[in-house]
Design a protein around this motif. Sequence first.
Motif, PDB file in Angstrom:
ATOM      1  N   MET A   1       0.845  -1.208   0.000  1.00 28.07           N
ATOM      2  CA  MET A   1       0.000   0.000   0.000  1.00 28.07           C
ATOM      3  C   MET A   1       0.875   1.251   0.000  1.00 28.07           C
ATOM      4  N   SER A   2       0.349   2.285  -0.632  1.00 32.50           N
ATOM      5  CA  SER A   2       1.062   3.552  -0.658  1.00 32.50           C
ATOM      6  C   SER A   2       1.054   4.191   0.714  1.00 32.50           C
ATOM      7  N   SER A   3       2.199   4.726   1.110  1.00 36.68           N
ATOM      8  CA  SER A   3       2.275   5.413   2.391  1.00 36.68           C
ATOM      9  C   SER A   3       1.472   6.703   2.374  1.00 36.68           C
ATOM     10  N   ASN A   4       1.123   7.172   1.167  1.00 33.53           N
ATOM     11  CA  ASN A   4       0.396   8.427   1.036  1.00 33.53           C
ATOM     12  C   ASN A   4      -1.112   8.252   0.905  1.00 33.53           C
ATOM     13  N   TYR A   5      -1.539   7.002   0.850  1.00 30.64           N
ATOM     14  CA  TYR A   5      -2.973   6.759   0.672  1.00 30.64           C
ATOM     15  C   TYR A   5      -3.519   5.983   1.855  1.00 30.64           C
ATOM     16  N   SER A   6      -4.607   6.460   2.409  1.00 28.06           N
ATOM     17  CA  SER A   6      -5.278   5.778   3.509  1.00 28.06           C
ATOM     18  C   SER A   6      -6.721   5.526   3.130  1.00 28.06           C
ATOM     19  N   ALA A   7      -7.117   4.264   3.059  1.00 24.69           N
ATOM     20  CA  ALA A   7      -8.496   3.917   2.729  1.00 24.69           C
ATOM     21  C   ALA A   7      -9.452   4.399   3.815  1.00 24.69           C
ATOM     22  N   ILE A   8      -9.012   4.299   5.074  1.00 27.80           N
ATOM     23  CA  ILE A   8      -9.876   4.743   6.174  1.00 27.80           C
ATOM     24  C   ILE A   8     -10.091   6.253   6.112  1.00 27.80           C
ATOM     25  N   SER A   9      -9.012   7.010   5.919  1.00 29.42           N
ATOM     26  CA  SER A   9      -9.149   8.466   5.832  1.00 29.42           C
ATOM     27  C   SER A   9     -10.009   8.878   4.639  1.00 29.42           C
ATOM     28  N   THR A  10      -9.851   8.161   3.513  1.00 26.27           N
ATOM     29  CA  THR A  10     -10.657   8.460   2.332  1.00 26.27           C
ATOM     30  C   THR A  10     -12.127   8.176   2.605  1.00 26.27           C
ATOM     31  N   THR A  11     -12.387   7.060   3.254  1.00 22.56           N
ATOM     32  CA  THR A  11     -13.765   6.720   3.607  1.00 22.56           C
ATOM     33  C   THR A  11     -14.380   7.780   4.516  1.00 22.56           C
ATOM     34  N   GLN A  12     -13.611   8.210   5.511  1.00 21.88           N
ATOM     35  CA  GLN A  12     -14.093   9.239   6.431  1.00 21.88           C
ATOM     36  C   GLN A  12     -14.414  10.523   5.671  1.00 21.88           C
ATOM     37  N   SER A  13     -13.566  10.859   4.722  1.00 21.59           N
ATOM     38  CA  SER A  13     -13.771  12.081   3.936  1.00 21.59           C
ATOM     39  C   SER A  13     -15.027  11.985   3.075  1.00 21.59           C
ATOM     40  N   ILE A  14     -15.242  10.828   2.431  1.00 14.82           N
ATOM     41  CA  ILE A  14     -16.447  10.630   1.614  1.00 14.82           C
ATOM     42  C   ILE A  14     -17.693  10.699   2.496  1.00 14.82           C
ATOM     43  N   PHE A  15     -17.626  10.037   3.647  1.00 15.64           N
ATOM     44  CA  PHE A  15     -18.726  10.052   4.609  1.00 15.64           C
ATOM     45  C   PHE A  15     -19.077  11.484   5.017  1.00 15.64           C
ATOM     46  N   GLU A  16     -18.072  12.244   5.361  1.00 14.50           N
ATOM     47  CA  GLU A  16     -18.308  13.621   5.804  1.00 14.50           C
ATOM     48  C   GLU A  16     -18.866  14.484   4.679  1.00 14.50           C
ATOM     49  N   SER A  17     -18.430  14.217   3.450  1.00 20.49           N
ATOM     50  CA  SER A  17     -18.936  15.015   2.324  1.00 20.49           C
ATOM     51  C   SER A  17     -20.412  14.719   2.070  1.00 20.49           C
ATOM     52  N   ILE A  18     -20.826  13.466   2.236  1.00 22.07           N
ATOM     53  CA  ILE A  18     -22.239  13.118   2.046  1.00 22.07           C
ATOM     54  C   ILE A  18     -23.085  13.694   3.183  1.00 22.07           C
ATOM     55  N   VAL A  19     -22.632  13.494   4.406  1.00 14.82           N
ATOM     56  CA  VAL A  19     -23.372  13.993   5.567  1.00 14.82           C
ATOM     57  C   VAL A  19     -23.441  15.518   5.559  1.00 14.82           C
ATOM     58  N   GLY A  20     -22.383  16.153   5.093  1.00 10.57           N
ATOM     59  CA  GLY A  20     -22.335  17.608   5.096  1.00 10.57           C
ATOM     60  C   GLY A  20     -22.982  18.267   3.895  1.00 10.57           C
ATOM     61  N   ASN A  21     -23.427  17.473   2.926  1.00 13.58           N
ATOM     62  CA  ASN A  21     -24.026  18.014   1.712  1.00 13.58           C
ATOM     63  C   ASN A  21     -25.480  18.403   1.982  1.00 13.58           C
ATOM     64  N   THR A  22     -25.750  19.654   2.042  1.00 15.23           N
ATOM     65  CA  THR A  22     -27.103  20.119   2.365  1.00 15.23           C
ATOM     66  C   THR A  22     -28.072  19.962   1.206  1.00 15.23           C
ATOM     67  N   ASP A  23     -27.585  19.530   0.037  1.00  9.39           N
ATOM     68  CA  ASP A  23     -28.488  19.259  -1.082  1.00  9.39           C
ATOM     69  C   ASP A  23     -29.285  17.983  -0.864  1.00  9.39           C
ATOM     70  N   ASN A  24     -28.757  17.069  -0.015  1.00  9.40           N
ATOM     71  CA  ASN A  24     -29.544  15.873   0.297  1.00  9.40           C
ATOM     72  C   ASN A  24     -30.468  16.172   1.475  1.00  9.40           C
ATOM     73  N   SER A  25     -31.351  15.241   1.757  1.00  5.95           N
ATOM     74  CA  SER A  25     -32.430  15.531   2.707  1.00  5.95           C
ATOM     75  C   SER A  25     -32.210  14.898   4.070  1.00  5.95           C
ATOM     76  N   LEU A  26     -30.971  14.620   4.432  1.00  4.63           N
ATOM     77  CA  LEU A  26     -30.709  13.962   5.710  1.00  4.63           C
ATOM     78  C   LEU A  26     -31.296  14.750   6.879  1.00  4.63           C
ATOM     79  N   PRO A  27     -31.893  14.058   7.852  1.00  4.50           N
ATOM     80  CA  PRO A  27     -32.364  14.738   9.056  1.00  4.50           C
ATOM     81  C   PRO A  27     -31.199  15.406   9.793  1.00  4.50           C
ATOM     82  N   SER A  28     -31.467  16.533  10.423  1.00  6.95           N
ATOM     83  CA  SER A  28     -30.404  17.229  11.150  1.00  6.95           C
ATOM     84  C   SER A  28     -29.829  16.362  12.249  1.00  6.95           C
ATOM     85  N   ASP A  29     -30.657  15.521  12.857  1.00  8.73           N
ATOM     86  CA  ASP A  29     -30.156  14.614  13.899  1.00  8.73           C
ATOM     87  C   ASP A  29     -29.140  13.627  13.336  1.00  8.73           C
TER      88      ASP A  29
END
Length: 551
Positions: A1-29
């Motif tokens: 694996m590349s020392s510069n790539y982290s699957a966990i960090s990438t997953t966390q970033s994708i997760f945060e981008s979806i949760v933080g995207n106000t264009d979707n209808s996620l409940p505030s909770d």
Amino acid sequence: MSSNYSAISTTQSIFESIVGNTDNSLPSDARSLADKVHFSTGFADNSESDLLVLPCPFKECEVISALKGVEGSVANAIGKLRYGFEQTVDIEMYHASLFLLMAYVASVNGHNKLDKGVKKYLKDTDLLAAQSDLYRRMSANLYRTKDSRYYHIHGSLEASTTLKMIGLPSHSDLSDYDEIVDYIGTAVSKFTAAELEELNRQYRQAGTTALTQEQFLATPHGKEIASLPPWEVTTLETTSPKVPFSEPAGISGKPQILEGFKVVEMCRIIAGPTIGRILAEYGAKVIKVTSPNLSDVPFFQVDGNTGKHTTDIDIKTADGRQQFEALIADADIILDGYRTNALKKLGYGPDDFAKRGRDRGKGYIYVSENCFGFKGEWSYRPGWQQIADCVSGLAWAQGRALGREEPIIPPFPMSDYGTGCIGAIAALDAVYKRATVGGSYWANTSLVQYDLLLMAQGQYPNEIWQTIKDKNKDMQAIRYYDSVDAISSTALKALLNGKILDRLSSYLTKFDSPGFNGEVKVLSPVVKMDKTRNGFNETSRPNGYDKPVWW
């Protein structure tokens, strides 16, 4: 694996981008509970060396892990609303990766999808032999056109119409794989891509020209669907009141998020049934309703029907409609996986259930999934996973990443399963809204929307992709004309030979299944929560096994 790539960090970033995207209808909770979600590889040392193995250049593992995190966040919000407590949500990324090939890790009496011996345990729902007859099966495949483009014809589960469309007989004595590919490929090569598009329209078939992502995004439909979030939840009516939760049975010691909910599933194959499977994991009663006159893929039912009852109803008959009406009268959620507006024409579309919700004083949640999405000029077109992967540009990216200047379908029905997860998120989103606001809701997503979400995350760095290819050397021989069965079996054998699936048994749930005449093993729920139980309350069974009544 590349020392510069982290699957966990990438997953966390994708997760945060979806949760933080106000264009979707996620409940505030759900957004506020995002910090309760934790990602790990699933390995004792949290090593990533054996994590990234799926032979696709895009970040399938990371995207599905992030989506499972979003699913867990919305479920956590419902749990907080219902039971008054917050929970931790744990997502093991290895487990999430297995979710993308669930049908391929399921088994009946030790026989998996690739074992010919499994057929004797299955109900034959391949009514028109569009799966079991290789010639007819290859009516759903990618071929080169007269103008040197690539077109994916698709006979769906019927085959004859597509074969007729390209001038071939509905049946043939041919049985050799290479001869069949050459025979059908020669017929397709007599037409340009534009001519096939017109024939496809006339015959109402589920085919498409293989486009690059750039070509797709330049189309009017591509532009419109790319402007949408991965799922939408639309309010259908606002007059029905908030729906209180029923008291949990608490039989298992831990309550379930969707205890007491009733789901009528009108779906076949993979994406739609995956939505129902996930809702069953959270404790919902799910009854899958299929027509006795329509085909379905026999083995996909082993995994896809887990946690459900199944029944056959022909809603085009008076008796069938009476039976169906009795089921939907007490339902909370309706799942629709058929062609756009197919159920609407029978009086069972989103607007019809909005009226029913108003009339009964209790709103409905209507969940739809399709291939092209529900907005844009191609929204009416039928399609399947391979069609979405071809039209969105995913197949072209796959082929080029494998070193070929041609589109290649990625292995496993990963877009199907990803879409099913998004559909479940949308359903949970609507559950929260109905409980807090009242009303009826239409939640929808599509295979193309999943593909666009996946591709938006970019491809792996070159060194990561090279490592993945080294683990899947036989994939280098795959060509555009190879069937999805050949591609997926090649990928599965690589995972087995590389001992990547050696840890599989710890992620499986085992049932005795009278419907399949033996022991069934299927993938356990990916989302783990510390105060509520995610698990199945029903064994798997084939289609049409139960009476059309609630239990």
